[in-house]
Motif scaffolding. Structure first.
Motif, PDB file in Angstrom:
ATOM      1  N   UNK A  53      24.658  56.859  18.513  1.00  0.00           N
ATOM      2  CA  UNK A  53      23.731  56.158  17.612  1.00  0.00           C
ATOM      3  C   UNK A  53      22.594  55.702  18.269  1.00  0.00           C
ATOM      4  N   UNK A  54      22.281  55.385  19.540  1.00  0.00           N
ATOM      5  CA  UNK A  54      21.086  54.788  20.473  1.00  0.00           C
ATOM      6  C   UNK A  54      20.441  56.254  20.695  1.00  0.00           C
ATOM      7  N   UNK A  55      21.102  57.313  20.932  1.00  0.00           N
ATOM      8  CA  UNK A  55      20.205  58.578  21.258  1.00  0.00           C
ATOM      9  C   UNK A  55      19.589  58.980  19.782  1.00  0.00           C
ATOM     10  N   UNK A  56      20.269  58.830  18.654  1.00  0.00           N
ATOM     11  CA  UNK A  56      19.653  59.207  17.506  1.00  0.00           C
ATOM     12  C   UNK A  56      18.297  58.206  17.152  1.00  0.00           C
ATOM     13  N   UNK A  57      18.505  57.052  17.507  1.00  0.00           N
ATOM     14  CA  UNK A  57      17.275  56.119  17.417  1.00  0.00           C
ATOM     15  C   UNK A  57      16.218  56.494  18.325  1.00  0.00           C
ATOM     16  N   UNK A  58      16.503  56.728  19.486  1.00  0.00           N
ATOM     17  CA  UNK A  58      15.444  57.236  20.389  1.00  0.00           C
ATOM     18  C   UNK A  58      14.653  58.663  19.910  1.00  0.00           C
ATOM     19  N   UNK A  92      13.932  52.926  11.008  1.00  0.00           N
ATOM     20  CA  UNK A  92      15.152  51.809  11.055  1.00  0.00           C
ATOM     21  C   UNK A  92      15.499  51.973   9.529  1.00  0.00           C
ATOM     22  N   UNK A  93      14.512  52.202   8.675  1.00  0.00           N
ATOM     23  CA  UNK A  93      14.868  52.296   7.048  1.00  0.00           C
ATOM     24  C   UNK A  93      15.856  53.590   6.982  1.00  0.00           C
ATOM     25  N   UNK A  94      15.174  54.673   7.690  1.00  0.00           N
ATOM     26  CA  UNK A  94      15.900  56.139   7.457  1.00  0.00           C
ATOM     27  C   UNK A  94      17.092  56.005   8.216  1.00  0.00           C
ATOM     28  N   UNK A  95      17.103  55.212   9.357  1.00  0.00           N
ATOM     29  CA  UNK A  95      18.692  55.293  10.161  1.00  0.00           C
ATOM     30  C   UNK A  95      19.721  54.404   9.497  1.00  0.00           C
ATOM     31  N   UNK A  96      19.536  53.363   8.781  1.00  0.00           N
ATOM     32  CA  UNK A  96      20.405  52.500   8.427  1.00  0.00           C
ATOM     33  C   UNK A  96      20.383  52.589   6.863  1.00  0.00           C
TER      34      UNK A  96
END
Length: 141
Positions: A15-20, A114-118
């Motif tokens: 998840x952290x890598x996806x955020x990055x 953030x909107x896209x991820x969550x």
């Protein structure tokens, strides 16, 4: 205490890598690397101009590497440098008007990322995740 699930660290890292990756992609049109974006945020969160050595400490890098980051930000007209009147060997860094505008665009890009991820989480799940991450953060050494 129960042992940590073996998949929990892997899921967290993914998840952290996806955020990055998402943030890197959104910063690219602004012409910024993650280190430059982080430096801008650090400089912006100080009321007074920031010494280069303090910036390096906040970034967790050596002063020479901070100079490289600031060189790029200066070339992009996002920050200015000036000698520190209290210490002629020190240099102070300040955001320019362009730097403030870029910071606002960065905030919007982060919000969109953030909107896209969550998006797949309910409001309750996001609140739970926020609480869990805040707990982990508060116990960090």
């Amino acid at each position: 205490m129960e042992p940590v699930d073996t998949d929990l660290p892997e899921l967290f890292l993914r998840a952290a890598k996806r955020i990055r990756r998402n943030q890197v992609g959104r910063l690219a049109p602004l012409g910024l690397t993650p280190a430059q974006a982080r430096a801008l945020r650090i400089i912006a969160h100080h009321d007074e101009p920031l010494r280069m050595t303090a910036l390096a400490e906040h970034l967790g890098i050596v002063p020479r590497s901070a100079t490289t980051v600031v060189d790029a930000l200066t070339a992009a007209d996002l920050v200015t440098r000036a000698p520190d009147p209290a210490n002629r060997r020190a240099t102070l860094v300040t955001l320019t008007d362009s730097g403030h505008a870029t910071l606002a665009r960065m905030a919007e890009a982060r919000r969109e990322a953030a909107e896209e991820l969550f998006a797949n989480l309910t409001a309750e799940q996001r609140d739970t995740l926020r609480d869990l991450l805040a707990t982990l953060d508060s116990t960090a050494g």
